[in-house]
Design a protein around this motif. Structure first.
Motif, PDB file in Angstrom:
ATOM      1  N   ARG A  24      -2.105   3.962  -8.765  1.00  0.00           N
ATOM      2  CA  ARG A  24      -1.080   3.150  -8.106  1.00  0.00           C
ATOM      3  C   ARG A  24      -0.556   2.082  -9.059  1.00  0.00           C
ATOM      4  NH1 ARG A  24      -4.182   1.575  -2.654  1.00  0.00           N
ATOM      5  NH2 ARG A  24      -5.702   1.079  -4.247  1.00  0.00           N
ATOM      6  N   THR A  25      -1.400   1.650  -9.972  1.00  0.00           N
ATOM      7  CA  THR A  25      -0.972   0.676 -10.978  1.00  0.00           C
ATOM      8  C   THR A  25       0.166   1.245 -11.815  1.00  0.00           C
ATOM      9  OG1 THR A  25      -3.281  -0.078 -11.082  1.00  0.00           O
ATOM     10  CG2 THR A  25      -1.780  -0.867 -12.801  1.00  0.00           C
ATOM     11  N   LEU A  26       0.030   2.498 -12.212  1.00  0.00           N
ATOM     12  CA  LEU A  26       1.080   3.177 -12.969  1.00  0.00           C
ATOM     13  C   LEU A  26       2.363   3.280 -12.146  1.00  0.00           C
ATOM     14  CD1 LEU A  26       2.207   4.882 -15.307  1.00  0.00           C
ATOM     15  CD2 LEU A  26       1.018   6.850 -14.339  1.00  0.00           C
ATOM     16  N   ILE A 114      -2.402  -5.712  -9.281  1.00  0.00           N
ATOM     17  CA  ILE A 114      -2.450  -5.178  -7.928  1.00  0.00           C
ATOM     18  C   ILE A 114      -3.863  -5.424  -7.405  1.00  0.00           C
ATOM     19  CG2 ILE A 114      -2.918  -2.864  -8.815  1.00  0.00           C
ATOM     20  CD1 ILE A 114      -1.504  -1.738  -6.346  1.00  0.00           C
ATOM     21  N   SER A 115      -3.943  -6.007  -6.200  1.00  0.00           N
ATOM     22  CA  SER A 115      -5.252  -6.380  -5.673  1.00  0.00           C
ATOM     23  C   SER A 115      -5.383  -5.988  -4.212  1.00  0.00           C
ATOM     24  CB  SER A 115      -5.472  -7.892  -5.823  1.00  0.00           C
ATOM     25  OG  SER A 115      -4.524  -8.605  -5.052  1.00  0.00           O
ATOM     26  N   ALA A 116      -6.632  -5.986  -3.743  1.00  0.00           N
ATOM     27  CA  ALA A 116      -6.897  -5.644  -2.348  1.00  0.00           C
ATOM     28  C   ALA A 116      -6.742  -6.858  -1.446  1.00  0.00           C
ATOM     29  CB  ALA A 116      -8.305  -5.070  -2.213  1.00  0.00           C
ATOM     30  N   ALA A 145       2.498 -10.068  -8.787  1.00  0.00           N
ATOM     31  CA  ALA A 145       1.258  -9.725  -8.093  1.00  0.00           C
ATOM     32  C   ALA A 145       1.585  -9.022  -6.790  1.00  0.00           C
ATOM     33  CB  ALA A 145       0.444 -10.980  -7.829  1.00  0.00           C
ATOM     34  N   VAL A 146       0.923  -7.913  -6.555  1.00  0.00           N
ATOM     35  CA  VAL A 146       1.122  -7.131  -5.339  1.00  0.00           C
ATOM     36  C   VAL A 146      -0.240  -6.896  -4.703  1.00  0.00           C
ATOM     37  CG1 VAL A 146       1.865  -4.888  -4.437  1.00  0.00           C
ATOM     38  CG2 VAL A 146       3.181  -5.994  -6.234  1.00  0.00           C
ATOM     39  N   ILE A 147      -0.310  -7.063  -3.405  1.00  0.00           N
ATOM     40  CA  ILE A 147      -1.538  -6.678  -2.707  1.00  0.00           C
ATOM     41  C   ILE A 147      -1.314  -5.308  -2.083  1.00  0.00           C
ATOM     42  CG2 ILE A 147      -2.408  -9.010  -2.333  1.00  0.00           C
ATOM     43  CD1 ILE A 147      -1.277  -8.946   0.466  1.00  0.00           C
ATOM     44  N   LEU A 151       2.249  -2.224  -0.632  1.00  0.00           N
ATOM     45  CA  LEU A 151       2.707  -1.011  -1.323  1.00  0.00           C
ATOM     46  C   LEU A 151       3.721  -0.192  -0.521  1.00  0.00           C
ATOM     47  CD1 LEU A 151      -0.570   0.124  -3.111  1.00  0.00           C
ATOM     48  CD2 LEU A 151       1.444  -0.976  -4.125  1.00  0.00           C
ATOM     49  N   PRO A 152       3.606  -0.085   0.808  1.00  0.00           N
ATOM     50  CA  PRO A 152       4.635   0.663   1.543  1.00  0.00           C
ATOM     51  C   PRO A 152       6.022   0.031   1.448  1.00  0.00           C
ATOM     52  CG  PRO A 152       2.648   0.458   2.869  1.00  0.00           C
ATOM     53  CD  PRO A 152       2.473  -0.444   1.681  1.00  0.00           C
ATOM     54  N   ASP A 153       6.079  -1.269   1.173  1.00  0.00           N
ATOM     55  CA  ASP A 153       7.356  -1.978   1.047  1.00  0.00           C
ATOM     56  C   ASP A 153       7.648  -2.360  -0.401  1.00  0.00           C
ATOM     57  OD1 ASP A 153       7.765  -2.008   3.882  1.00  0.00           O
ATOM     58  OD2 ASP A 153       6.267  -3.611   4.004  1.00  0.00           O
ATOM     59  N   LEU A 154       7.224  -1.513  -1.324  1.00  0.00           N
ATOM     60  CA  LEU A 154       7.301  -1.842  -2.746  1.00  0.00           C
ATOM     61  C   LEU A 154       8.722  -2.144  -3.202  1.00  0.00           C
ATOM     62  CD1 LEU A 154       5.425  -2.180  -5.114  1.00  0.00           C
ATOM     63  CD2 LEU A 154       5.737   0.234  -5.663  1.00  0.00           C
TER      64      LEU A 154
END
Length: 197
Positions: A24-26, A114-116, A145-147, A151-154
């Motif tokens: 997912r990072t890629l 990207i973090s949880a 930074a993305v949690i 991701l669904p709203d990237l």
């Protein structure tokens, strides 16, 4: 590794610090790079996926040397990692440790994590930004930074960040490439003066 510049559009390079291929990072970093490229026309987008280099990092390997050169010659560098143990991955640290001091001078860098959990989203600012600055990079924008729940709203998250930060990234890249080109023009003028004497 000297920074190379030309009058062509800047080179955008992505370093992926996730040890898992197809991560997912890629996906996140590629999406961000493509969106940035809409705002800052770039000559190319190149990806250094460290998952493919992991077993070669501590060997005298041409693939690693080529990746280090690619990173050092970037005009704009996206460095992406999942948050691991509150920081970035050891794989990314191992790769960055192979770059000599000042290797990223003249490069504009964007730390991406990207973090949880939301409280881990500061890892880009606290840990990744300082090492990029130590290597000579300019980091003019806040880390992206993305949690995981975003991701669904990237597309919305990326667009918001790019709209806010594209002007400062554009200015930084232009300043680095413009300064280098100006210095080159001055050297050429001095050479012509010396030849004329």
């Amino acid at each position: 590794m000297p920074q190379t510049t030309s009058s062509a559009s800047p080179r955008l390079v992505i370093i992926i610090g996730n040890p898992r291929p197809g991560s997912r990072t890629l996906t996140l970093a590629r999406f961000l790079a493509e969106r940035i490229a809409d705002e800052l026309p770039v000559a190319s987008i190149e990806i250094i996926d460290l998952s493919t280099l992991a077993r070669h990092l501590f060997a005298d390997d041409g693939r690693v040397a080529a990746a280090l050169t690619t990173a050092a010659e970037a005009d704009l560098l996206i460095v992406a990692s999942p948050v691991y143990k509150g920081s970035y991955t050891g794989l990314l640290k191992s790769f960055l440790d192979l770059l000599p001091g000042g290797a990223l001078r003249g490069t504009t860098a964007v730390p991406v994590v990207i973090s949880a959990a939301p409280d881990h989203s500061v890892a880009g600012e606290l840990y990744l930004r300082p090492v990029l600055v130590e290597l000579g990079a300019t980091v003019p924008a806040r880390s992206f930074a993305v949690i995981e729940e975003q991701l669904p709203d990237l597309d919305i998250v990326v667009d918001s960040w790019v709209v806010s930060h594209a002007p400062v990234l554009r200015a930084s890249v232009a300043a680095h490439t413009g300064t280098a080109l100006f210095a080159q023009d001055v050297r050429m003028e001095n050479d012509l003066v010396e030849t004329a004497r």
